[in-house]
Design a protein around this motif. Structure first.
Motif, PDB file in Angstrom:
ATOM      1  N   ALA A 117       0.836  -1.199   0.000  1.00 37.38           N
ATOM      2  CA  ALA A 117       0.000   0.000   0.000  1.00 37.38           C
ATOM      3  C   ALA A 117       0.867   1.244   0.000  1.00 37.38           C
ATOM      4  CB  ALA A 117      -0.925   0.000   1.214  1.00 37.38           C
ATOM      5  N   VAL A 144      -3.886   0.802  -2.688  1.00 36.89           N
ATOM      6  CA  VAL A 144      -3.704  -0.499  -2.041  1.00 36.89           C
ATOM      7  C   VAL A 144      -3.780  -1.648  -3.037  1.00 36.89           C
ATOM      8  CG1 VAL A 144      -4.752   0.389   0.091  1.00 36.89           C
ATOM      9  CG2 VAL A 144      -6.190  -0.811  -1.582  1.00 36.89           C
ATOM     10  N   VAL A 149      -5.116  -6.056   2.125  1.00 38.09           N
ATOM     11  CA  VAL A 149      -5.600  -5.069   3.095  1.00 38.09           C
ATOM     12  C   VAL A 149      -6.999  -5.444   3.563  1.00 38.09           C
ATOM     13  CG1 VAL A 149      -4.240  -3.202   2.066  1.00 38.09           C
ATOM     14  CG2 VAL A 149      -6.602  -3.558   1.323  1.00 38.09           C
ATOM     15  N   VAL A 161      -2.862  -3.757   7.008  1.00 37.01           N
ATOM     16  CA  VAL A 161      -2.115  -3.984   5.770  1.00 37.01           C
ATOM     17  C   VAL A 161      -1.104  -5.104   5.968  1.00 37.01           C
ATOM     18  CG1 VAL A 161      -0.596  -2.946   4.039  1.00 37.01           C
ATOM     19  CG2 VAL A 161      -2.375  -1.563   5.132  1.00 37.01           C
TER      20      VAL A 161
END
Length: 298
Positions: A117, A144, A149, A161
């Protein structure tokens, strides 16, 4: 309306925009991401012209009944068929400037596989004034890999994450007052109810919390989670929040907009305090009189 020109390179980025009655703000958001050929609008059963706006600008549209913010975002990220491995997550009142577009295309193209991310700085505006100093949390994970995530927390959600998070240099813009002060207050009335319920339920279930983690955890999102839990345990929170924004963060240098924003944030915090107290008082009465009908929870 003049649309952004496509990048000379393959976009490699899908866009996800979450909506609920966003006919006013959605056109500007869609225009700012017109460089992507895979734009998705995930709608919470709007009853205005939101869907017509989305279809008119070529976005793919899916609807889902809203239950809470984390569940809605997870349903979108994990349930939609994105064309690319990277997804830029936006709200309808947010805009992607050209400089940010160029940077994210470059960084995604050159990114390593262990990067899950990117964190991006958000610039909040009140009218035409950037709340440069007043804004408490300007960094948000918005670019992302969906499969790495997951959102948690019912409101003011936290993103978990699995992998490295890097920062981008270029910011994106947010206009939370674009629909007027009454809309902002109504929205935060809803937020404060959800926050109060979260606080009561968290105390009831003894959710994990650490002062050390609030200041020294290397993960920004984990640190923010524990900071929020710490803040909810402070006495005089509305006053603390005003002083933090207006004096400690030098929101006073943002002029009238800074004073307005600090005051609104203190009001929002006081709404949470009042509703938390109301829920606890109602539960206390129910425990003292278990045979009578349950009180309605605020």
């Amino acid at each position: 309306i003049r649309r952004s020109q496509p990048s000379r390179a393959a976009p490699m980025i899908s866009v996800l925009i979450l909506t609920r009655n966003e006919e006013r703000d959605l056109p500007g958001c869609l225009d700012s991401v017109a460089w992507s050929d895979d734009v998705h609008v995930f709608d919470s059963l709007s009853d205005d012209a939101t869907l017509a706006v989305a279809h008119g600008r070529g976005a793919k549209v899916r609807q889902r009944q809203f239950d809470n913010y984390a569940a809605q975002r997870n349903a979108a990220l994990h349930g939609l068929d994105f064309k690319y491995p990277w997804v830029l997550v936006l709200d309808a009142d947010e805009r992607v400037p050209e400089a940010m577009r160029s940077e994210i295309l470059d960084r995604v193209t050159a990114g390593a596989d262990d990067i899950a991310a990117f964190r991006i700085r958000r610039r909040d505006f009140l009218g035409n004034t950037w709340l440069k100093r007043s804004q408490l949390s300007p960094w948000y994970v918005r670019l992302v890999r969906p499969d790495r995530v997951r959102y948690e927390r019912l409101v003011n959600e936290i993103l978990k994450v699995d992998g490295r998070i890097l920062d981008l240099e270029q910011p994106f813009d947010h206009h939370p007052f674009s629909k007027g002060m009454a809309h902002w207050l109504a929205k935060h009335n809803t937020y404060s109810t959800m926050e109060a319920r979260h606080i009561v339920e968290g105390r009831r279930s003894h959710s994990p919390f650490s002062v050390t983690q609030a200041f020294f955890n290397r993960d920004f999102n984990e640190r923010r989670y524990h900071q929020k839990e710490l803040f909810y345990r402070l006495p005089g929170r509305p006053l603390v929040k005003f002083l933090l924004i207006y004096f400690f963060r030098l929101g006073l240098l943002d002029g009238r907009a800074g004073l307005t924003y600090a005051t609104l944030q203190a009001i929002y915090e006081y709404m949470i305090v009042l509703k938390t107290r109301e829920i606890r008082n109602a539960e206390g009465r129910d425990m003292m009189h278990p045979d009578r009908p349950q009180a309605h929870k605020t």
